[in-house]
Design an enzyme around this catalytic site. Structure first.
Site, PDB file in Angstrom:
ATOM      1  N   ASP A  32       0.783  -1.250   0.000  1.00  0.00           N
ATOM      2  CA  ASP A  32       0.000   0.000   0.000  1.00  0.00           C
ATOM      3  C   ASP A  32       0.820   1.309   0.000  1.00  0.00           C
ATOM      4  OD1 ASP A  32      -1.548  -2.126   0.804  1.00  0.00           O
ATOM      5  OD2 ASP A  32      -2.145  -1.240   2.713  1.00  0.00           O
ATOM      6  N   GLU A 205     -10.493  -2.369   4.465  1.00  0.00           N
ATOM      7  CA  GLU A 205      -9.127  -1.920   4.746  1.00  0.00           C
ATOM      8  C   GLU A 205      -8.922  -0.533   4.120  1.00  0.00           C
ATOM      9  OE1 GLU A 205      -6.475  -5.947   4.887  1.00  0.00           O
ATOM     10  OE2 GLU A 205      -6.847  -5.217   2.883  1.00  0.00           O
TER      11      GLU A 205
HETATM   12  C1  FRU Z   1      -3.907  -3.676   2.752  1.00  0.00           C
HETATM   13  C2  FRU Z   1      -3.258  -4.124   4.038  1.00  0.00           C
HETATM   14  C3  FRU Z   1      -3.591  -3.155   5.169  1.00  0.00           C
HETATM   15  C4  FRU Z   1      -2.459  -3.342   6.123  1.00  0.00           C
HETATM   16  C5  FRU Z   1      -1.303  -3.579   5.198  1.00  0.00           C
HETATM   17  C6  FRU Z   1      -0.268  -4.519   5.744  1.00  0.00           C
HETATM   18  O1  FRU Z   1      -3.260  -4.130   1.607  1.00  0.00           O
HETATM   19  O2  FRU Z   1      -3.667  -5.442   4.360  1.00  0.00           O
HETATM   20  O3  FRU Z   1      -4.869  -3.370   5.731  1.00  0.00           O
HETATM   21  O4  FRU Z   1      -2.260  -2.241   6.960  1.00  0.00           O
HETATM   22  O5  FRU Z   1      -1.840  -4.101   3.999  1.00  0.00           O
HETATM   23  O6  FRU Z   1       0.859  -4.556   4.904  1.00  0.00           O
END
Ligand code: FRU
Length: 491
Positions: A32, A205
């Protein structure tokens, strides 16, 4: 600045599939985008990063800066895991009035993120007094303890003008929660939204929350994009959004409970986030992958790219309020060569071929189709293999078909994704942003976008091809713009 080393004998950023106009880390795993913020003439891009492996693992925040959101300079890792856990996703803001007291009365940067320790997720903050170059974690972290919710993460913070408070939205299972704060340190729970709303097939998320003014009605609305880790229209992870009102405490959606709007209909657009503190416009970018196969995409020595940054506006089409996405105007500064094709009229089953431009390139295509007609444009492929984008007026859809690669890394890679067309138009404008391993498609003014990775087969002598699949097709315009790379060897 990190000393850039040539990573392969092919040269810096010259490996097979390496994007040339998209952000990728020099090496290792990325997911992300985090902490997107504009401060003192620089755009900051932090990102979920595993510096020791090409697979997801203990998360850090990688860091890069840019003057235009297009060309990036790599900086040192900003946040490392610590006793409270890994550093999961989050956001950053400019604390203009030094509400936090970290900055001796001057403006400074505060990052708000999730500390993840096994299944325990809590929210923490860090600050930087030197334009993001070094970061200090707050001594009283976490600032929000876990309230007994397993998936409790990805805080996105904004300053709410009317109430003069910081507002945080964060994912909590299959809904979001809102908190407010006067100083970014003490947070008060105020409400939640989402139980039973929108798409519920996956865990929510990476929520975002920002105001946009509808360009037709002049009304101020609040837009809330939210990722779901499974159940998106193209399969796997994807991004839905809500439009509504927000008074600093409560979000009220302006849509029926079971309606779902998608920010992108492709397979590879996830965990989108908007930049904080950009004057006069709202720009998002997303991670260009899908959790179905993200850990296996056959690129080396890095894994994953970000999308092109996109400017968002809010409008009304056919009575429905929706978001419009356009690649930011700065992208066109990379154009080096323009190639035009004369207009042509194709009878059913006829096609025209254009030489395949060198990647990266932009392709703008205007077509006029008969009622119930269908057309298809093919990129990169040969004969029946490749990436195809088509519009079928009988089915009233735009679709992308992605055929398999020569590297069989996931059964989810070969796929077709589609988006419904609204209205009964006969003319269509398409803009395609094509790099060495991705194609982002924008329909019309940007009311539909479809983002997909595409790994071309090595020895294909490809041509761009446009075909009248059903009915007569008028190709009114085809303009291809070759672009230069943003990555300069050892600059
Ligand atoms: C989304 C996610 C988030 C988390 C991160 C962990 O892709 O699962 O919810 O904070 O990636 O790398």
């Amino acid at each position: 600045m990190i000393q850039k080393q040539p990573l392969t004998t092919n040269g810096y950023y010259q490996e097979r599939y390496r994007p040339h106009i998209h952000f990728t880390p020099e090496q290792m795993w990325m997911n992300d985008p985090n902490g997107l913020v504009y401060f003192e003439g620089e755009y900051h891009l932090f990102y979920q990063y595993h510096p020791d492996s090409k697979k997801w693992g203990p998360m850090h925040w990688g860091h890069a800066v840019s003057k235009d959101m297009i060309a990036w300079e790599h900086l040192r890792v900003a946040l490392y895991p610590d006793d409270l856990g890994m550093i999961f996703s989050g956001s950053a803001v400019v604390d203009h009035k030094d509400t936090s007291g970290f900055f001796d009365g001057k403006p400074g940067l505060v990052a708000v993120f999730t500390h993840a320790d096994g299944d325990l997720q809590r929210q923490s903050i860090a600050y930087s007094k030197d334009r993001g170059r070094t970061w200090v974690k707050y001594e009283d972290n976490p600032v929000i303890p876990n309230p007994g919710i397993k998936d409790f993460r990805d805080p996105k913070v904004c300053w709410h003008e009317d109430t003069e408070k910081w507002v945080m939205v964060l994912a909590a299972g299959r809904k979001v929660q809102f908190y407010t704060s006067p100083d970014l340190k003490q947070w008060t729970y105020v409400s939640e939204f989402g139980e039973g709303w929108g798409e519920q097939k996956g865990v929510w998320e990476c929520p975002d929350l920002f105001p946009l003014t509808n360009e037709i009605s002049g009304e101020k609305k609040w837009v809330m994009p939210i990722g779901i880790d499974a159940g998106a229209p193209a399969g796997g992870s994807g991004t839905q959004y809500f439009i509504g009102s927000f008074d600093g405490k409560h979000f009220v959606p302006h849509q029926p409970k079971d309606s779902v709007r998608w920010l992108d209909y492709g397979k590879d657009f996830y965990a989108s986030q908007s930049f904080s503190d950009v004057p006069g416009r709202r720009v998002v970018l997303a991670w260009m992958s899908n959790w179905q196969y993200a850990n296996d995409v056959p690129t080396d020595p890095w894994r994953s790219a970000m999308t092109i940054p996109r400017e968002l506006t809010l409008t009304r089409v056919e009575g429905q309020e929706l978001l419009i996405q356009k690649p930011v105007a700065e992208l066109t500064n990379l154009i080096e060569k323009r190639m035009e094709k004369d207009p042509s009229l194709l009878k059913e089953k006829q096609s025209i071929e254009l030489d395949q431009p060198a990647s990266p390139f932009l392709w703008e295509l205007d077509v006029e189709m008969e009622k119930d007609g269908a057309f298809e444009a093919r990129l990169f492929g040969k004969q029946d293999r490749g990436l195809r984008v088509g519009i079928d007026r009988e089915k009233n859809v735009i679709y992308v078909q992605r055929d398999g690669t020569d590297l069989d890394f996931s059964s989810e890679y070969a796929c077709t994704c589609q988006a419904p067309l609204s209205g009964d138009l006969s003319s269509f404008h398409l803009k395609l942003v094509c790099d060495h391993s991705s194609v982002e498609i924008f329909l019309g003014d940007g009311e539909i976008s479809m983002t997909n990775l595409y790994l071309p087969i090595a020895d294909h002598e490809a041509k761009l091809k446009v075909e009248a699949v059903r009915g007569t097709l008028e190709v009114k315009r085809s303009s291809v713009f070759e672009m230069r790379s943003i990555w300069k060897p050892n600059a």
